[in-house]
Design an enzyme around this catalytic site. Structure first.
Site, mmCIF file in Angstrom:
data_model
loop_
_atom_site.group_PDB
_atom_site.id
_atom_site.type_symbol
_atom_site.label_atom_id
_atom_site.label_comp_id
_atom_site.label_asym_id
_atom_site.label_seq_id
_atom_site.Cartn_x
_atom_site.Cartn_y
_atom_site.Cartn_z
ATOM 1 N N SER A 1 0.932 -1.339 -0.104
ATOM 2 C CA SER A 1 0.055 0.047 -0.044
ATOM 3 C C SER A 1 0.808 1.290 0.103
ATOM 4 O O SER A 1 0.224 2.448 0.200
ATOM 5 C CB SER A 1 -1.062 0.103 1.243
ATOM 6 N N THR A 33 -1.331 2.835 4.543
ATOM 7 C CA THR A 33 -0.537 4.237 4.280
ATOM 8 C C THR A 33 0.513 4.623 5.443
ATOM 9 O O THR A 33 -0.018 4.406 6.636
ATOM 10 C CB THR A 33 -1.391 5.187 4.067
ATOM 11 N N THR A 63 1.523 6.895 0.025
ATOM 12 C CA THR A 63 0.807 5.591 -0.044
ATOM 13 C C THR A 63 0.465 5.609 -1.512
ATOM 14 O O THR A 63 0.758 6.493 -2.602
ATOM 15 C CB THR A 63 -0.933 6.191 0.530
ATOM 16 N N THR A 120 -5.076 7.752 8.256
ATOM 17 C CA THR A 120 -4.813 6.474 7.451
ATOM 18 C C THR A 120 -6.438 5.989 7.325
ATOM 19 O O THR A 120 -7.280 6.264 8.049
ATOM 20 C CB THR A 120 -3.845 5.443 7.743
HETATM 21 N N1 ASP Z 1 -5.531 6.853 3.239
HETATM 22 C C1 ASP Z 1 -5.376 6.196 2.060
HETATM 23 C C2 ASP Z 1 -6.374 6.568 0.843
HETATM 24 O O1 ASP Z 1 -7.411 6.478 0.964
HETATM 25 C C3 ASP Z 1 -5.671 4.578 2.217
HETATM 26 C C4 ASP Z 1 -4.976 3.994 3.459
HETATM 27 O O2 ASP Z 1 -4.668 4.732 4.422
HETATM 28 O O3 ASP Z 1 -4.704 2.968 3.505
HETATM 29 O O4 ASP Z 1 -5.585 6.782 -0.291
#
Ligand code: ASP
Length: 316
Positions: free
Chosen positions: A73, A176, A194, A227
């Protein structure tokens, strides 16, 4: 979830809460989301101990994660969008209000360093897509070959069997890295990087590169990062909200809990949504809270670097 020491019997800033203990945290301090936060924090603290600034530290820390082949990720080894293309988002911010970010960027191994270049070498805050890639070339970043990592290719092939697209984040599929830190003088900085939601629509950008959503830092108050399902975090300006709540006197923990409550109040299908927040105030006191159980974070001080389970709105 606070790392603070409690000093009983000392008045707080809030007159009506004068019986409450004052919270005193630790500095320097680095917080990072998820398990990969441990090595990232170690890299960040190493940079700080070697004389780097807190900005250098939060950049160095997440660069470590951007190279982690086990991580699906973050970085170019991350899971692709539904067209099979991996696109990256990143942001960086200092406590004096400087910030830079890149979104929907391809072929760049270290989007966090590109975000820093946007902050330092352009009059802009954010570059996206092809423009970000062109700027990277101008800055001497090598363009990586556009090939999925073996793990990502395997997962994508499996996903294509049904091609079911549901922008849902659960505790297994989001990683992330958001990192916030404070040095011993009280200077703060943060970074967030991310590959975003797996199998997202081509062109989708999440919260991570959006200043105020995935990251916000203000030396006068504190810092926050996020996140989880980016759309829900953008809608409440999550990280900015937390910093502003701290400005109004909430502790980092109270501010993270209020942001989660706000997020829940704006989303009906909350059973399918995970989001988590981390915060530090200018005293080095920490907070962490998530919608569902399962969110954890790494906390590094000059003495230790440990994983901590966040508390959550819904209980296990
Ligand atoms: N916040 C990130 C996104 O929406 C994803 C994640 O935190 O895993 O791109």
């Amino acid at each position: 979830m606070s790392s603070a020491l409690l000093i009983p019997g000392v008045a707080t800033a809030c007159a009506q809460e004068s019986q409450k203990a004052v919270l005193v945290g630790e500095k320097p301090l680095i917080l990072s989301t998820w398990n990969h936060g441990l090595p990232a924090n170690a890299a960040a603290m190493g940079k700080l101990n070697a004389g780097g600034s807190i900005l250098d530290a939060v950049e160095e820390g997440v660069r470590d994660t951007e190279l982690d082949l086990a991580n699906l990720s973050v970085g170019l080894q991350g899971l692709p969008d539904r067209e099979g293309i991996t696109t990256l988002d990143a942001s960086i911010m200092t406590g004096d209000g400087n910030c830079g970010s890149v979104a929907f960027v391809r072929q760049i191994k270290h989007p966090i360093s590109l975000a820093r270049k946007v902050m330092e070498n352009t009059p802009h805050v954010m570059l996206a897509g092809e423009g970000a890639r062109q700027f990277a070339i101008m800055e001497g970043f090598p363009l990586e070959e556009e090939v999925l990592s073996p793990k990502a290719a395997e997962a994508y092939a499996k996903w294509k069997e049904t091609s079911q697209y549901k922008p849902i984040i659960n505790i297994e599929n989001h990683d992330t890295i958001g990192m916030i830190g404070i040095d011993s003088q009280g200077n703060m900085a943060g970074s967030c990087t991310t590959s975003g939601l797996a199998y997202k629509m081509h062109g989708r950008v999440g919260d991570s590169p959006i200043i105020g959503a995935g990251l916000y830092v203000d030396n006068e108050v504190g810092a926050a990062t996020a996140t989880g399902l980016g759309e829900t975090i953008i809608k409440i300006c999550g990280s900015f909200l937390i910093v502003e709540l701290m400005r109004q006197g909430r502790t980092p923990q109270e501010a993270c809990e209020e942001a989660v409550r706000r997020l829940i109040s704006k989303n009906k299908n909350i059973n399918d949504i995970q989001a988590g927040f981390l915060a530090i105030n200018k005293e080095g006191v920490t907070g962490a809270f998530a919608v569902h159980p399962g969110f954890n974070f790494a906390k590094a001080t000059s003495k230790e670097n440990v994983m901590i389970d966040s508390s959550s709105h819904f209980k296990p």
